[in-house]
Design an enzyme around this catalytic site. Sequence first.
Site, short mmCIF file in Angstrom:
data_model
loop_
_atom_site.label_atom_id
_atom_site.label_comp_id
_atom_site.label_asym_id
_atom_site.label_seq_id
_atom_site.Cartn_x
_atom_site.Cartn_y
_atom_site.Cartn_z
N ARG A 89 0.89 -1.19 -0.03
CA ARG A 89 0.06 0.10 -0.11
C ARG A 89 0.67 1.17 -0.07
O ARG A 89 0.50 2.49 -0.19
CB ARG A 89 -1.02 0.01 1.01
CG ARG A 89 -2.28 -0.94 0.83
CD ARG A 89 -3.15 -0.99 2.04
NE ARG A 89 -3.36 0.14 2.90
CZ ARG A 89 -3.50 0.10 4.22
NH1 ARG A 89 -3.36 -0.78 4.93
NH2 ARG A 89 -3.70 1.31 4.79
N GLU A 92 0.92 3.98 -2.92
CA GLU A 92 -0.09 4.76 -3.07
C GLU A 92 -0.17 6.18 -2.46
O GLU A 92 -0.71 7.15 -3.35
CB GLU A 92 -1.53 3.98 -2.28
CG GLU A 92 -2.79 4.57 -2.28
CD GLU A 92 -3.62 3.63 -1.52
OE1 GLU A 92 -4.46 2.77 -1.99
OE2 GLU A 92 -4.01 4.15 -0.33
N HIS A 119 2.60 -3.26 -6.66
CA HIS A 119 1.86 -1.88 -6.61
C HIS A 119 2.83 -1.05 -6.80
O HIS A 119 2.56 0.29 -6.90
CB HIS A 119 0.90 -1.62 -5.42
CG HIS A 119 -0.41 -2.30 -5.41
ND1 HIS A 119 -0.30 -3.94 -4.90
CD2 HIS A 119 -1.57 -2.01 -5.57
CE1 HIS A 119 -1.42 -4.13 -5.18
NE2 HIS A 119 -2.44 -3.04 -5.55
N TYR A 138 0.76 -5.92 -10.18
CA TYR A 138 -0.23 -6.46 -9.63
C TYR A 138 -1.44 -6.03 -10.89
O TYR A 138 -1.60 -4.95 -11.25
CB TYR A 138 -0.57 -5.87 -8.36
CG TYR A 138 -1.80 -6.83 -7.57
CD1 TYR A 138 -1.45 -8.13 -7.26
CD2 TYR A 138 -2.88 -6.23 -7.65
CE1 TYR A 138 -2.50 -8.95 -6.82
CE2 TYR A 138 -3.90 -7.07 -7.19
CZ TYR A 138 -3.77 -8.49 -6.55
OH TYR A 138 -4.69 -9.16 -6.15
#
Length: 198
Positions: A89, A92, A119, A138
Site C-alpha cells: 500500500r 499509493e 503496486h 499487480y
Amino acid sequence: MAKKILMIAGDFGEDYETMVPFQMLQMVGHTVHAVCPDKEAGETVKTAIHDFEGDQTYTEKPGHNFALNATFDDIDVTEYDALVLPGGRAPEYLRLNDQVLEYIRHFFEENKPVAAVCHAAQLLTAADVVDGRRLSAYPACAPEVEAAGGTYEDIDMSESVTDGNLVTAPAWPAHPAWIAAFLEVLGTRIDHSDPVTA
C-alpha cells in the site's frame, strides 16, 4: 562489483517485497539503503502481508516493523547505482511526494537498473517513466500502466519482465525470477561451480 542500491519504502509496504530484496541484495554483497520520506535511519516502517487465499483479491495482515538504515533527507540520489521499489500500500501515498518521483526519474534518465514489484507500478506511472515500456505489476494496476503509455504484461505470478534497465514482477511469488533478473541487469554474477557439499 558491489553496487550501492536505494530502496524507497513506506508504511504498509508489502512485508516480503520489502524484506526479501533488502536482505538478498545484501547477501550477495551489495549495499542497500532503505529510506522513507519524513523518517530517519533507525526508525521503522510498518509492513503488511498480502496473501492469495482464493478470494477475489489479496488479503492483508499485519507484517513486521522494518528498520530503515538511511535518512531520506540526507541521500544524494546520484551516488546510487540502482533502485528497488517494493509494492504493497505504500506506493499509493509515496507517489504524492514530489521528491520521490524526482528520484525515480533520475534512475530512468541515467538508465540505471530499477526493480519494481506489484503496486510499485503506481510509483512508476506517477513518475511518468513507463511510456513505451513493457512491464508487469499487480493485475489491478494494469489500467494505470496502460493509461500511462506502458504495455502491461499479463504473466504468471511467479514470472518477471525485463525491459532494458527495468525489471518488474506482479507480486512476491515472483521473487526468485524477479531478483535473479535484477541481479542480471546489475551485472552480478554468482559462481555455482563450487557447490556446498554435506
